[in-house]
Design a protein around this motif. Structure first.
Motif, PDB file in Angstrom:
ATOM      1  N   SER A  83       0.859  -1.183   0.000  1.00 44.45           N
ATOM      2  CA  SER A  83       0.000   0.000   0.000  1.00 44.45           C
ATOM      3  C   SER A  83       0.898   1.236   0.000  1.00 44.45           C
ATOM      4  N   PRO A  84       0.383   2.362  -0.496  1.00 44.83           N
ATOM      5  CA  PRO A  84       1.192   3.583  -0.464  1.00 44.83           C
ATOM      6  C   PRO A  84       1.588   3.981   0.959  1.00 44.83           C
ATOM      7  N   GLU A  85       0.682   3.750   1.913  1.00 41.77           N
ATOM      8  CA  GLU A  85       0.986   4.093   3.313  1.00 41.77           C
ATOM      9  C   GLU A  85       2.162   3.256   3.830  1.00 41.77           C
ATOM     10  N   ALA A  86       2.147   1.965   3.512  1.00 41.89           N
ATOM     11  CA  ALA A  86       3.246   1.096   3.943  1.00 41.89           C
ATOM     12  C   ALA A  86       4.549   1.506   3.260  1.00 41.89           C
ATOM     13  N   ARG A  87       4.476   1.779   1.979  1.00 40.92           N
ATOM     14  CA  ARG A  87       5.670   2.199   1.232  1.00 40.92           C
ATOM     15  C   ARG A  87       6.287   3.450   1.862  1.00 40.92           C
ATOM     16  N   ASP A  88       5.434   4.403   2.224  1.00 42.82           N
ATOM     17  CA  ASP A  88       5.921   5.683   2.731  1.00 42.82           C
ATOM     18  C   ASP A  88       6.320   5.645   4.202  1.00 42.82           C
ATOM     19  N   ARG A  89       5.753   4.737   4.971  1.00 43.04           N
ATOM     20  CA  ARG A  89       5.973   4.755   6.428  1.00 43.04           C
ATOM     21  C   ARG A  89       6.866   3.645   6.963  1.00 43.04           C
ATOM     22  N   CYS A  90       7.191   2.644   6.149  1.00 45.60           N
ATOM     23  CA  CYS A  90       8.094   1.587   6.609  1.00 45.60           C
ATOM     24  C   CYS A  90       9.529   2.110   6.591  1.00 45.60           C
ATOM     25  N   PRO A  91      10.197   2.055   7.731  1.00 50.29           N
ATOM     26  CA  PRO A  91      11.575   2.553   7.749  1.00 50.29           C
ATOM     27  C   PRO A  91      12.515   1.660   6.948  1.00 50.29           C
ATOM     28  N   TYR A  92      13.562   2.268   6.430  1.00 52.03           N
ATOM     29  CA  TYR A  92      14.602   1.541   5.713  1.00 52.03           C
ATOM     30  C   TYR A  92      15.644   1.057   6.710  1.00 52.03           C
ATOM     31  N   TYR A  93      16.108  -0.153   6.526  1.00 51.26           N
ATOM     32  CA  TYR A  93      17.206  -0.691   7.322  1.00 51.26           C
ATOM     33  C   TYR A  93      18.266  -1.200   6.370  1.00 51.26           C
ATOM     34  N   ILE A  94      19.497  -1.053   6.745  1.00 50.61           N
ATOM     35  CA  ILE A  94      20.586  -1.511   5.895  1.00 50.61           C
ATOM     36  C   ILE A  94      20.538  -3.018   5.688  1.00 50.61           C
ATOM     37  N   ASN A  95      19.950  -3.738   6.631  1.00 52.46           N
ATOM     38  CA  ASN A  95      19.841  -5.203   6.522  1.00 52.46           C
ATOM     39  C   ASN A  95      18.878  -5.631   5.425  1.00 52.46           C
ATOM     40  N   HIS A  96      17.953  -4.768   5.047  1.00 55.37           N
ATOM     41  CA  HIS A  96      17.015  -5.122   3.984  1.00 55.37           C
ATOM     42  C   HIS A  96      17.793  -5.199   2.671  1.00 55.37           C
ATOM     43  N   LYS A  97      17.917  -6.423   2.163  1.00 58.01           N
ATOM     44  CA  LYS A  97      18.679  -6.625   0.931  1.00 58.01           C
ATOM     45  C   LYS A  97      17.879  -6.240  -0.310  1.00 58.01           C
ATOM     46  N   ARG A  98      16.577  -6.276  -0.167  1.00 64.60           N
ATOM     47  CA  ARG A  98      15.703  -5.965  -1.302  1.00 64.60           C
ATOM     48  C   ARG A  98      14.419  -5.363  -0.762  1.00 64.60           C
ATOM     49  N   ARG A  99      13.914  -4.378  -1.469  1.00 64.76           N
ATOM     50  CA  ARG A  99      12.659  -3.729  -1.101  1.00 64.76           C
ATOM     51  C   ARG A  99      11.875  -3.480  -2.373  1.00 64.76           C
ATOM     52  N   GLU A 100      10.606  -3.900  -2.356  1.00 63.50           N
ATOM     53  CA  GLU A 100       9.741  -3.719  -3.519  1.00 63.50           C
ATOM     54  C   GLU A 100       8.412  -3.129  -3.071  1.00 63.50           C
ATOM     55  N   HIS A 101       7.743  -2.511  -4.020  1.00 64.00           N
ATOM     56  CA  HIS A 101       6.375  -2.046  -3.774  1.00 64.00           C
ATOM     57  C   HIS A 101       5.488  -2.634  -4.855  1.00 64.00           C
ATOM     58  N   TRP A 102       4.488  -3.383  -4.423  1.00 64.63           N
ATOM     59  CA  TRP A 102       3.504  -3.941  -5.346  1.00 64.63           C
ATOM     60  C   TRP A 102       2.240  -3.094  -5.243  1.00 64.63           C
ATOM     61  N   VAL A 103       1.757  -2.605  -6.375  1.00 63.14           N
ATOM     62  CA  VAL A 103       0.566  -1.765  -6.399  1.00 63.14           C
ATOM     63  C   VAL A 103      -0.671  -2.670  -6.380  1.00 63.14           C
ATOM     64  N   LEU A 104      -1.372  -2.649  -5.262  1.00 66.63           N
ATOM     65  CA  LEU A 104      -2.588  -3.446  -5.082  1.00 66.63           C
ATOM     66  C   LEU A 104      -3.679  -2.563  -4.507  1.00 66.63           C
ATOM     67  N   GLU A 105      -4.813  -2.599  -5.133  1.00 62.99           N
ATOM     68  CA  GLU A 105      -5.952  -1.802  -4.686  1.00 62.99           C
ATOM     69  C   GLU A 105      -6.426  -2.273  -3.305  1.00 62.99           C
ATOM     70  N   GLU A 106      -6.797  -1.333  -2.461  1.00 59.62           N
ATOM     71  CA  GLU A 106      -7.336  -1.675  -1.152  1.00 59.62           C
ATOM     72  C   GLU A 106      -8.775  -2.171  -1.309  1.00 59.62           C
ATOM     73  N   VAL A 107      -9.115  -3.232  -0.607  1.00 59.80           N
ATOM     74  CA  VAL A 107     -10.480  -3.760  -0.614  1.00 59.80           C
ATOM     75  C   VAL A 107     -11.175  -3.206   0.628  1.00 59.80           C
ATOM     76  N   LYS A 108     -12.031  -2.228   0.415  1.00 57.63           N
ATOM     77  CA  LYS A 108     -12.708  -1.598   1.553  1.00 57.63           C
ATOM     78  C   LYS A 108     -13.903  -2.416   2.030  1.00 57.63           C
ATOM     79  N   ASP A 109     -14.551  -3.118   1.108  1.00 60.47           N
ATOM     80  CA  ASP A 109     -15.732  -3.916   1.452  1.00 60.47           C
ATOM     81  C   ASP A 109     -15.343  -5.395   1.472  1.00 60.47           C
ATOM     82  N   GLN A 110     -15.063  -5.916   2.670  1.00 58.76           N
ATOM     83  CA  GLN A 110     -14.639  -7.304   2.793  1.00 58.76           C
ATOM     84  C   GLN A 110     -15.776  -8.302   2.564  1.00 58.76           C
ATOM     85  N   SER A 111     -16.983  -7.824   2.313  1.00 53.75           N
ATOM     86  CA  SER A 111     -18.077  -8.735   1.973  1.00 53.75           C
ATOM     87  C   SER A 111     -18.127  -8.998   0.464  1.00 53.75           C
TER      88      SER A 111
END
Length: 136
Positions: A83-111
């Motif tokens: 999610s854009p929020e996760a992409r923007d708010r997850c801190p970077y750590y040097i230990n992270h060897k790889r970081r990706e962002h997958w664009v997936l629509e949020e499902v607001k209605d779980q029914s």
């Protein structure tokens, strides 16, 4: 190897990604620890998320929304934000060897089972591409 999927609430996209990745990595005999989290985690996994995962035989045991602080976040090798929020708010750590962002629509209605199935299938496609599994 440690892989972590992070979304906004951790109850749909990240939970599905953890379940799907866990099963497919196991089929490939990969030794992987798979985590999922939410930036603002909710308490429960929606019943319909469980339903659409089990329809395709994906595991749901031990999958529940948690915050990043509950994980060995600084020891994650691969971080995939969903999610854009996760992409923007997850801190970077040097230990992270790889970081990706997958664009997936949020499902607001779980029914909405059709929408949940669509997201599940999209995540499945992305995981297969990531793991280099041919689409059949």
């Amino acid at each position: 190897m440690k892989v972590c999927f992070v979304s906004t609430r951790g109850k749909v996209r990240a939970a599905m990604a953890k379940s799907i990745f866990t099963k497919l990595a196991k089929m490939l005999l990969l030794n992987v620890e798979v985590y999922s989290a939410g930036i603002e985690p909710e308490k429960n996994l929606p019943e319909n998320v469980i339903k659409v995962l089990t329809e395709k035989g994906y595991p749901v045991e031990g999958i529940h929304p948690v915050g990043c602080e509950s994980l060995p976040y600084d020891r994650i090798d691969i971080l995939i934000t969903l999610s854009p929020e996760a992409r923007d708010r997850c801190p970077y750590y040097i230990n992270h060897k790889r970081r990706e962002h997958w664009v997936l629509e949020e499902v607001k209605d779980q029914s909405d089972l059709a929408k949940l199935r669509s997201i599940r299938d999209n995540i499945e496609r992305l995981v297969k591409e990531f793991l280099k599994i041919s689409h059949t």
